[in-house]
Scaffold this active site. Structure first.
Site, PDB file in Angstrom:
ATOM      1  N   ALA A  23     101.662 143.356  63.583  1.00 26.50           N
ATOM      2  CA  ALA A  23     101.307 144.492  64.082  1.00 26.50           C
ATOM      3  C   ALA A  23     101.114 144.044  65.596  1.00 26.50           C
ATOM      4  O   ALA A  23     100.768 145.200  66.358  1.00 26.50           O
ATOM      5  CB  ALA A  23     100.272 145.045  63.397  1.00 26.50           C
ATOM      6  N   GLU A  94      92.923 135.140  62.562  1.00 22.98           N
ATOM      7  CA  GLU A  94      93.191 134.848  61.062  1.00 22.98           C
ATOM      8  C   GLU A  94      91.828 134.888  60.527  1.00 22.98           C
ATOM      9  O   GLU A  94      91.598 134.273  59.457  1.00 22.98           O
ATOM     10  CB  GLU A  94      93.896 133.588  60.819  1.00 22.98           C
ATOM     11  CG  GLU A  94      95.293 133.449  61.399  1.00 22.98           C
ATOM     12  CD  GLU A  94      96.461 134.490  60.612  1.00 22.98           C
ATOM     13  OE1 GLU A  94      96.051 135.285  59.790  1.00 22.98           O
ATOM     14  OE2 GLU A  94      97.571 134.240  61.229  1.00 22.98           O
ATOM     15  N   TYR A 184     107.090 138.093  53.788  1.00 22.61           N
ATOM     16  CA  TYR A 184     106.205 139.340  54.283  1.00 22.61           C
ATOM     17  C   TYR A 184     107.171 140.264  55.077  1.00 22.61           C
ATOM     18  O   TYR A 184     107.817 139.710  55.863  1.00 22.61           O
ATOM     19  CB  TYR A 184     105.273 138.808  55.115  1.00 22.61           C
ATOM     20  CG  TYR A 184     104.110 138.237  53.868  1.00 22.61           C
ATOM     21  CD1 TYR A 184     103.439 138.990  53.255  1.00 22.61           C
ATOM     22  CD2 TYR A 184     103.946 136.930  54.075  1.00 22.61           C
ATOM     23  CE1 TYR A 184     102.293 138.307  52.210  1.00 22.61           C
ATOM     24  CE2 TYR A 184     102.827 136.232  53.323  1.00 22.61           C
ATOM     25  CZ  TYR A 184     102.168 136.909  52.288  1.00 22.61           C
ATOM     26  OH  TYR A 184     101.167 136.155  51.582  1.00 22.61           O
TER      27      TYR A 184
HETATM   28  P1  ADP Z   1     100.264 139.708  63.945  1.00 21.06           P
HETATM   29  O1  ADP Z   1      99.296 138.623  64.218  1.00 21.06           O
HETATM   30  O2  ADP Z   1      99.685 141.316  63.667  1.00 21.06           O
HETATM   31  O3  ADP Z   1     101.009 139.466  62.635  1.00 21.06           O
HETATM   32  P2  ADP Z   1     101.935 138.949  66.066  1.00 21.06           P
HETATM   33  O4  ADP Z   1     101.169 139.291  67.395  1.00 21.06           O
HETATM   34  O5  ADP Z   1     101.959 137.703  65.807  1.00 21.06           O
HETATM   35  O6  ADP Z   1     101.433 140.005  65.206  1.00 21.06           O
HETATM   36  O7  ADP Z   1     103.403 139.398  66.600  1.00 21.06           O
HETATM   37  C1  ADP Z   1     103.689 140.753  66.973  1.00 21.06           C
HETATM   38  C2  ADP Z   1     105.122 140.819  67.275  1.00 21.06           C
HETATM   39  O8  ADP Z   1     106.056 140.852  66.252  1.00 21.06           O
HETATM   40  C3  ADP Z   1     105.700 142.262  68.141  1.00 21.06           C
HETATM   41  O9  ADP Z   1     105.509 142.006  69.475  1.00 21.06           O
HETATM   42  C4  ADP Z   1     107.155 142.058  67.619  1.00 21.06           C
HETATM   43  O10 ADP Z   1     108.085 141.083  68.697  1.00 21.06           O
HETATM   44  C5  ADP Z   1     107.473 140.930  66.441  1.00 21.06           C
HETATM   45  N1  ADP Z   1     107.850 141.967  65.171  1.00 21.06           N
HETATM   46  C6  ADP Z   1     108.360 141.366  64.148  1.00 21.06           C
HETATM   47  N2  ADP Z   1     108.535 142.284  63.321  1.00 21.06           N
HETATM   48  C7  ADP Z   1     107.920 143.456  63.461  1.00 21.06           C
HETATM   49  C8  ADP Z   1     107.774 144.844  63.122  1.00 21.06           C
HETATM   50  N3  ADP Z   1     108.229 144.905  61.620  1.00 21.06           N
HETATM   51  N4  ADP Z   1     107.220 145.636  63.737  1.00 21.06           N
HETATM   52  C9  ADP Z   1     106.446 145.097  64.887  1.00 21.06           C
HETATM   53  N5  ADP Z   1     106.845 144.028  65.585  1.00 21.06           N
HETATM   54  C10 ADP Z   1     107.367 143.282  64.842  1.00 21.06           C
HETATM   55  P1  TMP Z   2      99.413 137.433  60.626  1.00 24.13           P
HETATM   56  O1  TMP Z   2      98.655 138.767  60.377  1.00 24.13           O
HETATM   57  O2  TMP Z   2      99.198 136.837  61.916  1.00 24.13           O
HETATM   58  O3  TMP Z   2     100.959 137.825  60.624  1.00 24.13           O
HETATM   59  O4  TMP Z   2      99.232 136.366  59.670  1.00 24.13           O
HETATM   60  C1  TMP Z   2      98.820 136.778  58.099  1.00 24.13           C
HETATM   61  C2  TMP Z   2      98.775 135.468  57.308  1.00 24.13           C
HETATM   62  O5  TMP Z   2      98.123 135.917  56.072  1.00 24.13           O
HETATM   63  C3  TMP Z   2     100.160 134.942  56.892  1.00 24.13           C
HETATM   64  O6  TMP Z   2     100.054 133.518  56.891  1.00 24.13           O
HETATM   65  C4  TMP Z   2     100.380 135.429  55.610  1.00 24.13           C
HETATM   66  C5  TMP Z   2      98.917 135.587  55.070  1.00 24.13           C
HETATM   67  N1  TMP Z   2      98.864 136.563  53.970  1.00 24.13           N
HETATM   68  C6  TMP Z   2      98.065 136.386  52.960  1.00 24.13           C
HETATM   69  O7  TMP Z   2      97.885 135.175  52.585  1.00 24.13           O
HETATM   70  N2  TMP Z   2      97.998 137.078  51.774  1.00 24.13           N
HETATM   71  C7  TMP Z   2      98.331 138.516  51.862  1.00 24.13           C
HETATM   72  O8  TMP Z   2      98.034 139.264  51.138  1.00 24.13           O
HETATM   73  C8  TMP Z   2      99.007 138.786  53.307  1.00 24.13           C
HETATM   74  C9  TMP Z   2      99.518 140.184  53.311  1.00 24.13           C
HETATM   75  C10 TMP Z   2      99.140 137.803  54.189  1.00 24.13           C
HETATM   76 MG    MG Z   3      98.580 136.987  63.813  1.00 23.82          MG
END
Ligand code: ADP
Ligand code: TMP
Ligand code: MG
Ligand code: ZN
Length: 196
Positions: A23, A94, A184
């Site tokens: 997101a 996180e 995921y």
């Molecule tokens: P989070 O920490 O919420 O997991 P990040 O800040 O690490 O998100 O990454 C966001 C980036 O992931 C977006 O700017 C985009 O480049 C990328 N991205 C990959 N898949 C998607 C998706 N399904 N929807 C939106 N962005 C995505």
């Molecule tokens: P992100 O939000 O920065 O993408 O990272 C989420 C992390 O959390 C990623 O390492 C996967 C982990 N995760 C879990 O451990 N359990 C869960 O149910 C989900 C959705 C993510």
């Molecule tokens: Mg993240």
């Protein structure tokens, strides 16, 4: 963006950035930290050791944006650090991987006039509230709930789909499983699936 208003306040507060995976939570945390540093604020950044997906000593987004941080095993290390170092802003990525103690630490820092920025998953792969994040959302002054793009229907995604060998994970699977694209994807409510 509305939340930038807190940059002009000089009393403590908690900002909570949530949403499913992809997101942009980490990007948004990095953006706020960079802006705080441009404003000459001293920022301390932490993430839990459990998140070892990319660079181990940096907060890293899915599209490669990075930020130096302290990687910690337990919230106690934040307490040790803030007791020693002067700071204005405490940022934690996180946050869902920490236990209840993190809530008290955030509250105390905010109470002392610090700006606290935390980001994390609001829901686990089952679509249920994840660990400490919902409580932080309740006590935080500013909550930013971001969406990703649903991998299936391309509408805004509020949930995270866990896939095991390409199939939806089971409800009884363990909550914690570090991973990224191989396990995921972002999904909307309609497309999100959990096998009972
Ligand atoms: P989070 O920490 O919420 O997991 P990040 O800040 O690490 O998100 O990454 C966001 C980036 O992931 C977006 O700017 C985009 O480049 C990328 N991205 C990959 N898949 C998607 C998706 N399904 N929807 C939106 N962005 C995505
Ligand atoms: P992100 O939000 O920065 O993408 O990272 C989420 C992390 O959390 C990623 O390492 C996967 C982990 N995760 C879990 O451990 N359990 C869960 O149910 C989900 C959705 C993510
Ligand atoms: Mg993240
Ligand atoms: Zn969808």
């Amino acid at each position: 963006m509305m939340v930038d208003i807190v940059e002009y306040s000089n009393w403590g507060s908690i900002e909570v950035i949530v949403g499913p995976m992809y997101a942009g939570k980490t990007e948004e945390l990095i953006r706020r930290v960079n802006r705080a540093r441009i404003a000459d604020l001293k920022v301390l950044v932490f993430k839990p050791t459990i998140d070892n997906r990319y660079a181990s000593d940096k907060v890293t987004s899915h599209n490669g944006k990075q930020l130096e941080c302290s990687v910690i095993e337990s919230p106690q290390e934040i307490l040790d650090c803030i007791a020693k170092e002067a700071f204005d802003v405490l940022a934690i990525d996180e946050v869902q991987f920490f236990g209840e103690e993190i809530i008290k630490i955030c509250q105390e820092a905010a109470q002392q006039g610090k700006r606290v920025i935390v980001s994390g998953l609001d829901m686990d792969f089952r679509g249920e509230p994840f660990s400490v994040t919902p409580n932080l959302m309740a006590i935080g002054e500013y909550v930013t709930k971001l969406t990703a793009i649903c991998k299936v229907c391309k509408m805004p995604a509020t949930r995270t789909q866990r896939l095991v060998n390409g199939q939806p994970a089971r409800y009884s699977d363990p909550i914690i499983m570090v991973g990224a694209k191989e396990s995921y994807e972002a999904r909307c409510r309609k497309c999100h699936e959990v096998i009972e």
